[in-house]
Design a protein around this motif. Structure first.
Motif, PDB file in Angstrom:
ATOM      1  N   LEU A  36      -5.936  -1.486  -9.288  1.00  0.00           N
ATOM      2  CA  LEU A  36      -6.507  -2.399  -8.286  1.00  0.00           C
ATOM      3  C   LEU A  36      -7.122  -3.612  -8.971  1.00  0.00           C
ATOM      4  CD1 LEU A  36      -8.394   0.251  -6.108  1.00  0.00           C
ATOM      5  CD2 LEU A  36      -6.193  -0.787  -5.571  1.00  0.00           C
ATOM      6  N   ARG A  38       0.807  -1.216   0.000  1.00  0.00           N
ATOM      7  CA  ARG A  38       0.000   0.000   0.000  1.00  0.00           C
ATOM      8  C   ARG A  38       0.847   1.276   0.000  1.00  0.00           C
ATOM      9  NH1 ARG A  38      -2.764  -4.220   1.239  1.00  0.00           N
ATOM     10  NH2 ARG A  38      -5.019  -4.260   0.956  1.00  0.00           N
ATOM     11  N   PRO A  59      -4.061  -3.391  -4.558  1.00  0.00           N
ATOM     12  CA  PRO A  59      -3.074  -2.839  -5.506  1.00  0.00           C
ATOM     13  C   PRO A  59      -2.077  -3.916  -5.954  1.00  0.00           C
ATOM     14  CG  PRO A  59      -2.539  -2.131  -3.280  1.00  0.00           C
ATOM     15  CD  PRO A  59      -3.832  -2.899  -3.183  1.00  0.00           C
ATOM     16  N   LYS A  75     -10.173  -5.235  -4.938  1.00  0.00           N
ATOM     17  CA  LYS A  75      -9.640  -3.864  -4.814  1.00  0.00           C
ATOM     18  C   LYS A  75      -8.286  -3.840  -4.080  1.00  0.00           C
ATOM     19  CE  LYS A  75     -13.235  -2.232  -6.870  1.00  0.00           C
ATOM     20  NZ  LYS A  75     -13.084  -1.862  -8.296  1.00  0.00           N
TER      21      LYS A  75
END
Length: 442
Positions: free
Chosen positions: A323, A303, A330, A328
């Protein structure tokens, strides 16, 4: 300061559990190998564990003032940005992305693999392949979503404490095969005392790593002014006690020479205390604990590049902020962190990686301690729900300890220090070049 909508629901007990859960990781089991090597004697080994804890308490109390005054998502990056500006904040994010998180994943994957090989008597040639497999598995698990990664973290937190409790309780009750005196405090004859103290202290700091984030719970405490310093002092004091006692058990269970440089020292001590079957069960508990620690760094680590890319601060930001469709997550940022971690596994050892990440993060920690003094002078009217007790003594102690770690690293491991500095410094021209390119394209 924005209050970011957090609910103030946490009491002292949950704050205490959060502090302890954040800091206790894999280092408690594996840093005995390097601390005993650097310190050279049993009593200096215990002293640097105690000193590391006291320094961590001072550091945690100091950073908590900024955490309550600047309660924004991003923690340390936001404290640096508010005090010194965006380029310095980017540099911390860059250091976390390129060194801190991947080095943690790489180092802990190496010790996970080491324990696995030791437990199942596998060939030593599997060390790096198993370490890579460990890191890949956790990246893929976290691609299933933050809920899955978070659930794994909760389960492994329980397993984290079980082997520690068993080793401490039964290790203290068992007869002591090894005897040593606590005083006078000495280094090994071939070691310079101050060099041994500095190198030993640096080695312990990986086990205490995580204190920088303990102030992040400030926005969710019912009574931050009272409970935050209490949670930090009690939590970090209990961790210090646990670390000192478990190392006391290691030192009274195995000879110093059997601990020095031995990443399997905790497992060997468990076999000595519990016998073959009990030793295997405790080692499995240690493995689960380390797997959970790697999961925490994987979950958070991916993140960091995503957050920098989201603010368009990195080249290829358009890719790093992508994403997964359903969960969702990364995923490209996660794959980037995994790739850096694998390169580190191929190039470095556990101690090299952990020493480098501790050195780099303490550069920014010292900047944060100084920020407390800067903001007290620059913005005396700033709302501070909590102020560091004993100001300016405790922040000065934290700063002195941090500078001692940095200077000791430069003197004892100059190549490591310059490598860490160089990798961090690359971020600055990258930041300005990207800013320049952004202006040209708009």
């Amino acid at each position: 300061m924005e209050q970011n909508g957090l609910k103030r629901e946490m009491g002292l007990a949950s704050a205490l559990a959060t502090v302890m859960g954040t800091v206790i990781g894999g280092g408690v089991f594996f840093k005995v190998a390097s601390v005993t090597t650097e310190a050279g004697t049993a009593n200096l080994t215990l002293f640097v564990w105690l000193l590391g804890g006291l320094l961590t308490i001072c550091a945690g109390l100091t950073v908590a003032e900024l955490a309550t005054a600047i309660p924004q998502t991003g923690g340390a990056i936001k404290y640096i940005e508010y005090t010194y500006g965006k380029p310095w904040a980017f540099l911390l994010g860059w250091a976390q992305m390129l060194i801190y998180f991947p080095a943690n994943v790489a180092a802990l994957s190496i010790v996970f693999s080491t324990q696995l090989i030791n437990l199942f008597r596998l060939t030593a040639g599997l060390l790096i392949p198993l370490a890579i497999l460990c890191a890949v598995s956790l990246t893929l698990i976290n691609f299933l979503g933050a809920r899955v990664g978070g659930a794994l973290q909760v389960v492994t937190l329980i397993f984290k404490l079980i082997p520690i409790a068993l080793i401490v309780i039964f290790g203290l009750l068992a007869p002591a095969p090894v005897h040593f005196s606590l005083l006078p405090l000495t280094a090994a004859p071939e070691h310079n005392f101050w060099t041994a103290l500095g190198s030993g202290l640096l080695a312990t700091m990986f086990a205490y790593d995580g204190w920088l984030n303990v102030g992040s719970i400030a926005g969710e405490l019912k009574r931050p002014k009272r409970d935050l310093p209490l949670a930090i002092v009690l939590g970090l004091a209990l961790i210090t006690l646990i670390y000192v006692v478990i190392n006391f058990v290691f030192l009274r269970t195995l000879p110093l020479t059997a601990l020095q440089g031995n990443l399997n020292a905790a497992a060997d001590a468990a076999f000595q205390i519990f016998g073959n079957l009990g030793g295997k069960l405790v080692t499995i508990g240690i493995l689960i604990s380390v797997y959970g620690a790697i999961n925490g760094y994987t979950l958070t680590g991916m993140r960091i590049p995503f957050a920098l890319a989201y603010e368009n601060q990195l080249p290829f930001s358009q890719y790093l902020r992508r994403l997964t469709t359903h969960t969702k997550v990364p995923y490209l940022a996660g794959l980037f962190e995994l790739a850096v971690a694998i390169i580190m596994m191929l190039l470095g050892s556990f101690d090299l990686l952990t020493d480098m990440l501790v050195f780099v993060i303490w550069i920014f920690s010292c900047l944060i301690f100084i920020a407390v003094f800067i903001l007290r002078r620059r913005e005396p009217e700033m709302v501070r729900p909590y102020k560091v007790p004993g100001y300016p003594v405790i922040p000065l102690l934290a700063l002195a300890g941090g500078l001692f770690i940095l200077v000791a690293t430069f003197l004892t491991q100059p190549s490591l220090a310059f490598t860490g500095l160089g990798l961090t410094a690359i971020g600055l021209p990258l930041y300005y070049w990207h800013q320049y390119m952004q202006k040209r394209t708009h």
